[in-house]
Design a protein around this motif. Structure first.
Motif, mmCIF file in Angstrom:
data_model
loop_
_atom_site.group_PDB
_atom_site.id
_atom_site.type_symbol
_atom_site.label_atom_id
_atom_site.label_comp_id
_atom_site.label_asym_id
_atom_site.label_seq_id
_atom_site.Cartn_x
_atom_site.Cartn_y
_atom_site.Cartn_z
ATOM 1 N N GLY A 48 45.275 69.459 -5.413
ATOM 2 C CA GLY A 48 46.276 69.601 -4.304
ATOM 3 C C GLY A 48 47.007 70.911 -4.256
ATOM 4 N N VAL A 49 46.486 71.822 -4.912
ATOM 5 C CA VAL A 49 47.178 73.287 -4.930
ATOM 6 C C VAL A 49 45.969 74.362 -4.676
ATOM 7 C CG1 VAL A 49 49.040 72.783 -6.227
ATOM 8 C CG2 VAL A 49 47.047 73.663 -7.277
ATOM 9 N N GLY A 50 46.508 75.241 -3.971
ATOM 10 C CA GLY A 50 45.625 76.327 -3.628
ATOM 11 C C GLY A 50 44.673 76.346 -2.472
ATOM 12 N N PRO A 51 44.275 77.249 -1.771
ATOM 13 C CA PRO A 51 43.283 77.318 -0.417
ATOM 14 C C PRO A 51 42.006 76.558 -0.811
ATOM 15 C CG PRO A 51 43.183 79.306 -1.536
ATOM 16 C CD PRO A 51 44.278 78.567 -2.471
ATOM 17 N N SER A 52 41.534 75.850 0.231
ATOM 18 C CA SER A 52 40.108 75.328 0.214
ATOM 19 C C SER A 52 39.113 76.352 0.151
ATOM 20 C CB SER A 52 39.857 74.845 1.749
ATOM 21 O OG SER A 52 38.650 74.272 1.847
ATOM 22 N N PRO A 53 38.028 75.925 -0.792
ATOM 23 C CA PRO A 53 36.848 76.778 -0.911
ATOM 24 C C PRO A 53 35.788 76.871 0.022
ATOM 25 C CG PRO A 53 36.624 74.797 -2.328
ATOM 26 C CD PRO A 53 38.235 74.699 -1.516
ATOM 27 N N VAL A 54 36.039 75.832 0.922
ATOM 28 C CA VAL A 54 34.953 75.526 1.762
ATOM 29 C C VAL A 54 34.552 76.739 2.742
ATOM 30 C CG1 VAL A 54 34.442 74.042 3.864
ATOM 31 C CG2 VAL A 54 35.181 73.293 1.820
ATOM 32 N N PRO A 55 35.453 77.440 3.422
ATOM 33 C CA PRO A 55 34.786 78.806 4.021
ATOM 34 C C PRO A 55 34.177 79.770 3.205
ATOM 35 C CG PRO A 55 37.334 78.299 4.613
ATOM 36 C CD PRO A 55 36.955 77.174 3.640
ATOM 37 N N ALA A 56 34.405 80.110 2.048
ATOM 38 C CA ALA A 56 33.813 80.830 1.459
ATOM 39 C C ALA A 56 32.379 80.316 1.057
ATOM 40 C CB ALA A 56 34.503 81.190 -0.036
ATOM 41 N N LEU A 57 32.264 79.150 0.700
ATOM 42 C CA LEU A 57 31.119 78.306 0.419
ATOM 43 C C LEU A 57 30.194 78.441 1.740
ATOM 44 C CD1 LEU A 57 32.406 75.182 -1.652
ATOM 45 C CD2 LEU A 57 31.257 77.107 -2.777
ATOM 46 N N LEU A 58 30.831 78.125 2.783
ATOM 47 C CA LEU A 58 29.875 78.192 3.935
ATOM 48 C C LEU A 58 29.296 79.830 4.359
ATOM 49 C CD1 LEU A 58 31.725 75.774 6.289
ATOM 50 C CD2 LEU A 58 30.007 75.315 4.557
ATOM 51 N N ARG A 59 30.242 80.474 3.914
ATOM 52 C CA ARG A 59 29.622 82.072 4.044
ATOM 53 C C ARG A 59 28.718 82.482 3.223
ATOM 54 N NH1 ARG A 59 35.440 83.080 4.264
ATOM 55 N NH2 ARG A 59 35.188 84.083 2.174
ATOM 56 N N ALA A 60 28.745 81.870 2.054
ATOM 57 C CA ALA A 60 27.625 82.255 1.114
ATOM 58 C C ALA A 60 26.404 81.504 1.503
ATOM 59 C CB ALA A 60 28.125 81.625 -0.463
ATOM 60 N N ALA A 61 26.470 80.099 2.029
ATOM 61 C CA ALA A 61 25.303 79.496 2.206
ATOM 62 C C ALA A 61 24.850 80.248 3.472
ATOM 63 C CB ALA A 61 25.699 78.133 2.531
ATOM 64 N N LYS A 62 25.367 80.570 4.495
ATOM 65 C CA LYS A 62 24.989 80.897 5.812
ATOM 66 C C LYS A 62 24.326 82.456 5.209
ATOM 67 C CE LYS A 62 27.494 78.484 8.796
ATOM 68 N NZ LYS A 62 28.928 78.564 9.966
ATOM 69 N N HIS A 63 24.751 83.444 4.389
ATOM 70 C CA HIS A 63 24.154 84.600 3.950
ATOM 71 C C HIS A 63 22.792 84.277 3.286
ATOM 72 C CE1 HIS A 63 27.328 87.303 4.991
ATOM 73 N NE2 HIS A 63 28.058 86.700 4.091
ATOM 74 N N LEU A 64 22.780 83.278 2.622
ATOM 75 C CA LEU A 64 21.474 82.709 1.786
ATOM 76 C C LEU A 64 20.371 82.477 2.923
ATOM 77 C CD1 LEU A 64 22.914 80.835 -1.041
ATOM 78 C CD2 LEU A 64 21.754 83.128 -1.156
ATOM 79 N N GLU A 65 20.774 81.754 3.837
ATOM 80 C CA GLU A 65 19.980 81.060 4.926
ATOM 81 C C GLU A 65 19.215 82.371 5.753
ATOM 82 O OE1 GLU A 65 20.050 77.502 8.177
ATOM 83 O OE2 GLU A 65 21.704 78.759 8.084
ATOM 84 N N ALA A 66 20.335 83.337 6.146
ATOM 85 C CA ALA A 66 19.972 84.455 6.733
ATOM 86 C C ALA A 66 18.750 85.522 6.138
ATOM 87 C CB ALA A 66 21.063 85.629 7.193
ATOM 88 N N ALA A 67 19.093 85.094 4.741
ATOM 89 C CA ALA A 67 18.184 86.102 3.950
ATOM 90 C C ALA A 67 16.787 85.536 3.960
ATOM 91 C CB ALA A 67 18.843 86.379 2.333
ATOM 92 N N GLY A 68 16.502 84.233 4.253
ATOM 93 C CA GLY A 68 15.227 83.501 4.190
ATOM 94 C C GLY A 68 15.140 82.634 3.246
#
Length: 229
Positions: A48-68
């Motif tokens: 219940g403290v601190g920012p959501s990790p979801v945006p960073a996780l989605l960026r990482a996953a989309k970078h991986l997807e773009a890398a093939g």
């Protein structure tokens, strides 16, 4: 591979993936792409403290997807609280560490596992939906959980590994676990980094990092060695 979700734990996962690969030459190992975003603490967010990790996780996953890549791996159990968010954001499969561990326990006939995990993983019972019917999981006492959280934090902040290893061995040996416990699951990927050498006590250890590496290798068999005619 999604990094930044316990950087040392991710590095250790890659090390174990290499060690478990039946390769002789460099070019027989798997092709791996690692994207290490600066992911906010999943533990803090789930408390219940601190920012959501979801945006960073989605960026990482989309970078991986773009890398093939043809699959995404997240070497962190607690981060699997957000796995469905990641899986919905990309078209490639996202391996499920929790499900793989459940299958591994079932395959070994283990029905009374002690789960050593982060406090949020234990509180949310993240592994339990993936356990075979009839499996009755156990968890540490509140005092033991505090000790365990301290060891996990120690790995994250780079405390001496051998000191942490001794602490984990003491915690496992002290228990006390019910007499029908049949294994101890190192259910946070920081813990295999400091796993007691040769085990700890009479119960077998189940290393979730190794389970995940085995799942990757089962999905991506290495090419057979070429031999001259």
């Amino acid at each position: 591979m999604v990094g930044g979700v316990g950087p040392l734990a991710v590095a250790y996962f890659y090390q174990r993936l290499i060690q478990l690969t039946p390769a002789v030459e460099d070019d027989e190992h798997l092709e791996v792409v690692l994207v290490a975003e600066r992911v906010p603490s999943r533990i803090a967010y789930l408390r219940g403290v601190g920012p959501s990790p979801v945006p960073a996780l989605l960026r990482a996953a989309k970078h991986l997807e773009a890398a093939g890549v043809d699959a995404v791996v997240i070497p962190s159990a607690t981060t699997h609280a957000f796995r469905d968010d990641v899986a919905r954001a990309v078209a490639v499969p996202v391996l499920d560490l929790l499900a793989e561990v459940g299958a591994a326990l079932a395959g070994r006939g283990l029905r009374r596992p002690v789960f050593l995990a982060t406090a949020p993983t234990a509180r949310l019972r993240l592994y339990e939906p993936h356990l075979t019917t009839g499996t009755r999981p156990l968890y540490p006492t509140a005092a033991a959980q505090r000790r365990l959280d301290g060891l996990i934090d120690g790995v994250k902040r780079g405390a001496p590994v051998e000191t942490l290893r001794a602490g984990l061995a003491d915690l496992i040996a002290a228990g006390p676990w019910p007499g029908d416990a049949d294994c101890v699951v190192l259910a946070c990927t920081e813990l295999p980094v400091i796993a007691p050498l040769g085990g700890a006590g009479p119960l077998p250890l189940v290393d979730v990092t190794e389970v995940l590496a085995d799942a990757v290798l089962a999905r991506h068999p290495t090419p057979a060695r070429l031999t001259s005619p």
